[in-house]
Design a protein around this motif. Structure first.
Motif, short mmCIF file in Angstrom:
data_model
loop_
_atom_site.label_atom_id
_atom_site.label_comp_id
_atom_site.label_asym_id
_atom_site.label_seq_id
_atom_site.Cartn_x
_atom_site.Cartn_y
_atom_site.Cartn_z
N GLY A 151 -27.75 -5.34 -6.46
CA GLY A 151 -27.23 -4.16 -7.16
C GLY A 151 -27.64 -4.10 -8.62
O GLY A 151 -27.75 -3.01 -9.19
N GLU A 152 -27.91 -5.24 -9.21
CA GLU A 152 -28.31 -5.26 -10.63
C GLU A 152 -29.55 -4.40 -10.86
O GLU A 152 -29.70 -3.80 -11.91
N TRP A 153 -30.45 -4.39 -9.85
CA TRP A 153 -31.72 -3.69 -10.03
C TRP A 153 -31.52 -2.18 -10.14
O TRP A 153 -32.37 -1.47 -10.67
N LEU A 154 -30.42 -1.67 -9.59
CA LEU A 154 -30.20 -0.22 -9.60
C LEU A 154 -30.17 0.33 -11.02
O LEU A 154 -30.63 1.44 -11.27
N LEU A 155 -29.66 -0.45 -11.94
CA LEU A 155 -29.50 0.04 -13.31
C LEU A 155 -30.82 0.12 -14.05
O LEU A 155 -30.88 0.59 -15.19
N ASP A 156 -31.90 -0.32 -13.40
CA ASP A 156 -33.22 -0.19 -14.01
C ASP A 156 -33.75 1.23 -13.90
O ASP A 156 -34.59 1.64 -14.70
#
Ligand SMILES: Nc1nc2c(ncn2[C@@H]2O[C@H](COP(=O)(O)OP(=O)(O)OP(=O)(O)O)[C@@H](O)[C@H]2O)c(=O)[nH]1
Ligand SMILES: [Mg+2]
Length: 494
Positions: free
Chosen positions: A137-142
């Motif tokens: 999920g961290e990657w979504l904020l990219d």
């Protein structure tokens, strides 16, 4: 912002692929289902429970094709993308069902193909293929970084870090930046130290007490195989504007700021753009999972942060009906479910209120999607239901409670749970007016400012439940997973 050559080429690549996929899907209907959500929002559990329910014949009364017996069978099949690891469905089921523990947090992308053989309403045998992708999920904020320049991202990140509760957590990093001269010469050691302190700040923001959501770049928290590379060795900087220029100006060549900017752009090229093109730009249907309860747990700042993070991410999606014409540009997401996950932490009497709060949180994006012709549903669900309900008498009052097994190490009322003992919990009442959770002065207290016993909401981590009997099969209990499924793919099985 003017389109760069990279943007135009990317557009052309996507258009070509979209056309090929559109043609293929006419012959063999295939849906790319996007299960989207910030970290810990419940994506991996959702995918596992959804596939388990379809393969095992779960209790899905609202999912019409299964409820009416039109599904002959659902099976896993080899996935289309050879370069993407397979989603570890069997491992996740083993964890949930045999070990009764939740799957590990996801640290890389993976994919799964599910094929459903069914009878049409007219009795003709048909097949629907569903491709699902799971990712950290961290990657979504990219995604929001794609449209930001380094100076703009720097300014926004530093402004965000100047306000409570972030200011205190960010102090060591911000103090270190004060010692640097952004317009001085390139300095690898300074870049390394700044990136390290910036990463520590982002990690600390995730603590349960703060539960901050807006934490790009995602690879700083979940680096995968890029750990230690220059594309991950940068940090926001603020540098003085030259007379006549604003502070957004591009830094001069050879400076520390220019070095950081180069790496920020490399991050977007190497990490973010491929992730967007290979995954998000190809989705047909979306379910966006939101763990609102973790934000309620932490307090009003966390709710505001979550709202900002969702708004930034939702801006990145193209929504609307897919047709030959629009497929020339890019397939659009033509149906969206916004889901408040882990609803089993609340008594069902509060589920409508949870839905109302989520609807308030994503109102603008939902409006945009509807206006573009993409139907939207908002639902409070639990992919795996870990609780049952009860009323507990306290004095003259009867409190609507939930009963479950708190995970080992969870603490409440001075008790430390052992992961095996059941407990009745009253997590708090959600307000009838969703606005009470937002705005400048919301009245509730969370862990960021109050001791756990004084917080208005307290949601403990729970252990997964035992399987239930249904029509001679053992299935996972859930809440409204079938409603989400009906909305997402019901119309594709006429
Ligand atoms: N009670 C309950 N807890 C859930 C449910 N779904 C997820 N959880 C909890 O939320 C945690 C995170 O769920 P995941 O599915 O791993 O979340 P994710 O979105 O895949 O997270 P990342 O992989 O870190 O991005 C789990 O470990 C559980 O503790 C649910 O339906 N009910
Ligand atoms: Mg996951």
């Amino acid at each position: 912002m003017p389109a760069t050559l990279a943007d135009i080429l990317a557009e052309a690549r996507l258009a070509g692929r979209a056309l090929v996929e559109f043609g293929q899907h006419m012959l063999d209907p295939t849906i790319r289902l996007g299960v989207t959500g910030l970290s810990r929002s419940g994506k991996t559990v959702f995918i596992t429970a959804l596939v388990h329910g379809l393969v095992q014949g779960g209790r899905f009364p609202v999912f019409e094709p299964l409820a009416t017996g039109r599904i002959a069978r659902a099976r896993l099949a080899p996935q289309p993308d050879d370069a993407v690891p397979r989603f570890d469905y069997e491992g996740n089921v083993r964890a949930l069902v045999e070990e009764r523990r939740w799957p590990e947090s996801t640290d890389r992308i993976s994919e799964l193909r599910l094929v459903i053989d069914y009878l049409s309403q007219g009795g003709v045998g048909r097949t629907l293929t569903i491709d699902i992708v799971d990712y950290p999920g961290e990657w979504l904020l990219d995604l929001p970084l794609l449209t930001k320049s380094y100076p703009r991202w720097s300014a926004e990140s530093l402004d965000l870090a100047a306000h409570a509760p972030r200011a205190q957590i960010a102090a060591p990093w911000r103090d270190y930046l004060e010692t640097l001269d952004p317009l001085g010469p390139e300095d690898e050691q300074a870049a390394l130290r700044a990136a390290e302190l910036f990463t520590q700040y982002l990690k600390a923001c995730r603590d349960e007490r703060y539960a901050m959501s807006l934490l790009p770049p995602g690879r700083f928290l979940m680096p995968g195989d890029l750990a230690g590379s220059p594309a991950l060795t940068f940090s926001p900087l603020r540098w003085p504007a030259k007379p006549g220029e604003d502070s957004q100006a591009t830094p001069p060549v050879g400076t520390l700021a220019a070095m950081m900017r180069r790496r920020f752009e490399a991050y977007k090229d190497v990490v973010v753009r491929p992730f967007f093109e290979n995954h998000f730009a190809r989705l047909d249907r979306q379910i966006i999972l939101v763990d609102a309860l973790a934000a309620f747990n932490a307090g009003p700042d966390a709710v505001r942060d979550l709202e900002g993070a969702l708004a930034a991410v939702l801006e990145c999606f193209r929504m609307g009906r897919s047709s030959w014409a629009s497929a020339l540009f890019r397939p659009r997401v033509d149906r969206i479910v916004f889901a408040a996950t882990k609803a089993d932490h609340l008594h069902h009497a509060s589920h409508e209120r949870l839905e109302a709060i989520l609807a308030r949180m994503i109102a603008r994006a939902a409006q945009r999607a509807s206006a573009a012709g993409a139907p939207v549903d908002v639902v409070a669900l639990s992919a795996v239901r870990a609780t049952r309900e009860a009323k507990v008498r306290r004095g003259r009052e009867e409190l609507p409670c939930i009963i479950g097994v708190p995970a080992a190490g969870e603490v409440a009322g001075g008790d430390v749970f052992d992961g095996a003992t059941e407990a009745a919990m009253f997590p708090g009442d959600l307000p009838a007016d969703p606005d009470a959770m937002f705005g400048a002065n919301p009245t509730f207290r969370g862990l960021a400012t109050a001791a756990p016993q004084d917080a208005d909401f307290r949601f403990l981590r729970l252990r997964p439940p035992r399987l239930e009997q249904h029509d001679g099969c053992l299935v996972l209990p859930h809440i409204r997973l079938d409603r989400a499924l009906q909305f997402l793919i019901g119309d594709k099985m006429p």
